[in-house]
Design an enzyme around this catalytic site. Structure first.
Site, short mmCIF file in Angstrom:
data_model
loop_
_atom_site.label_atom_id
_atom_site.label_comp_id
_atom_site.label_asym_id
_atom_site.label_seq_id
_atom_site.Cartn_x
_atom_site.Cartn_y
_atom_site.Cartn_z
N LYS A 119 38.69 74.97 0.00
CA LYS A 119 38.36 74.16 1.19
C LYS A 119 39.60 73.76 1.98
CE LYS A 119 36.30 70.82 -1.06
NZ LYS A 119 36.41 71.34 -2.45
N ASN A 142 38.10 65.37 4.30
CA ASN A 142 38.47 65.18 2.90
C ASN A 142 39.96 65.42 2.68
OD1 ASN A 142 37.55 64.56 0.19
ND2 ASN A 142 37.91 66.71 -0.31
N HIS A 189 32.79 68.52 -11.00
CA HIS A 189 32.37 67.11 -10.88
C HIS A 189 31.14 66.78 -11.73
CE1 HIS A 189 35.36 66.50 -7.82
NE2 HIS A 189 34.81 67.39 -7.02
#
Length: 453
Positions: A119, A142, A189
């Site tokens: 990303k 982010n 996660h």
């Protein structure tokens, strides 16, 4: 939403929370800040907001404040399933993420990028291409600047490029990117999500408000990404490193081909400074997003050709005694490390480990067996990684990163590679992945200095 005189609760006061509070105050909202950390731990953030009149509820969450708020804005680090937020939603309080709030005040065309890996590189490169092609561009989300800072600053920009994590996407309502990019989906996660599917569902929210006028750039080499194509309203623009596409962007024999509505552009990859098989995906995604939003092919190519990549992602550190050392501290999950290992054919000493994130390490098994000569493990996860992978190669458990570096130097023969790619987060031993990276590089340079005396 009109914010003047509204009671707004901001949950979490890290950098994003600070930016949200300042923006809300500019809009005339009555702001309450709540954080489970106390005033001492939040001293730096509070100092940045000392000029504002705020209601502070620190060291605890007060249920009444959640129930009385006209709007609740949640910072990315705060799970959406904490009890006060569940209670608020049950009473029909409006709960959103910072990126959702920011999107209400931004009109420029937006590229939003998500995925488990790549990303940050893709977001940064996409921004560089837009800028090289003459568009005033905001890059953040982010990474770098929170998106709310664009809304707060009043900057006028031509393009917005935003990296979005699953945490940020959990709290969107109407955010609608003109181009939404999904790079890949691998387990990550799972210390926060109850299941892998729950994590995938959060990622897929990036597409939920798109219309047939928008584009969804999908890496169809990833079967989980490809499987979502039929469910989307946006126009799917596929990308592939493994097959040629008549419509989309693909790679073959040293060339990337972009084909859309009769427009065909070809880009030779030999001159690219950004190396590694995983970076071909990142480059194709960036080219697709920018070319779909009216970038010129020549200036896009020049921007890609000069882009060096980011610190802490497959960063070459040094070579001594015939051994090359690479720092990949941003390799915080298994899928990322798969890509990193694929960049070297054999003779790898892999240093891995850190804070376990709950996923399986089995996707690394074949690469460890075939390419990793030595596996050196650190951190809380070292025992679990050893249980899953240790039998596949020569494996050692160490108590510190410095010890791991010293051992790797002894184990690795001339012509080999030492790769520090942890497959874990850093929070068991370090402040963040950047501190972990600097510690690794310092240890390597100390070893080099000793070796060359």
């Amino acid at each position: 939403m009109e914010l003047n005189d509204k009671n707004v609760l901001v949950v979490g006061l890290a950098r994003t929370g600070v930016a949200v509070v300042r923006f809300l105050a500019q809009q005339g909202a009555q702001v309450t800040v709540t954080d489970m950390r106390d005033e001492e731990k939040l001293a730096e953030s509070l100092a940045e907001l000392s000029d504002l009149e705020l209601n502070l509820e620190l060291g605890r969450h007060v249920p009444h404040s959640f129930l009385m708020a006209d709007l609740i804005v949640v910072s990315p680090g705060v799970p959406m399933d904490i009890k006060p937020l569940q209670m608020a939603r049950s009473q029909h309080r409006r709960v959103v993420s910072e990126v959702e709030l920011a999107s209400w005040f931004i009109n420029a065309p937006m590229v939003a990028i998500t995925g488990t890996n790549g990303k940050t590189t893709t977001t940064t490169l996409t921004g560089e291409i837009f800028k090289a092609c003459g568009f005033d561009t905001f890059v953040g989300g982010n990474i770098g600047r929170p998106l709310i800072e664009l809304a707060s600053s009043g900057e006028r920009v031509d393009r917005v490029v935003v990296e979005l994590s699953s945490f940020q996407l959990e709290g969107i309502e109407s955010l609608r990117p003109n181009v939404a990019v999904l790079l890949n989906l691998t387990e990550d996660h799972l210390d926060r999500y109850a299941s892998f599917q729950e994590y995938i569902d959060a990622k897929l929210r990036i597409f939920e408000n798109q219309t047939p006028e928008d584009f969804a750039v999908l890496n169809i080499d990833d079967p989980l990404v490809a499987a979502c194509a039929d469910k989307l309203t946006a126009r799917v623009f596929p990308m592939s490193r493994l097959q040629e596409l008549e419509e989309g962007i693909s790679y073959r024999d040293g060339f990337i081909t972009f084909a859309h509505s009769g427009r065909v552009l070809r880009f030779g990859t030999d001159g690219f400074r950004l190396k590694g098989v995983h970076n071909l995906d990142n480059i194709m995604a960036s080219l697709a997003a920018t070319l779909l939003l009216r970038c010129d092919g020549d200036c896009a190519y020049q921007a890609v050709s000069t882009f060096k990549g980011l610190p802490h992602r497959m960063e070459f550190v040094t070579e001594f005694n015939g051994v090359s050392w690479y720092e990949d501290s941003k390799g915080t999950n298994v899928g990322s490390v798969v890509k990193s290992l694929e960049s070297f054919p054999a003779n790898i000493t892999l240093i891995a480990g850190g804070k376990d994130k709950g996923g399986s390490y089995q996707p690394l098994a074949d690469l460890v067996a075939s390419r990793v000569s030595h596996l050196v493990l650190i951190g809380e996860a070292r025992v679990r990684i050893n249980e899953e992978l240790g039998h596949l190669t020569d494996t050692h458990l160490t108590s510190s990163l410095e010890e791991a570096v010293e051992l790797a130097g002894k184990l690795t023969q001339s012509g080999g590679v030492v790769l520090f790619s942890p497959a874990c987060s850093s929070f068991d031993m370090f402040k963040d992945y950047a501190e972990r990276a600097e510690r690794f590089k310092a240890a390597v340079r100390a070893l080099e200095e000793e070796a060359t005396r």
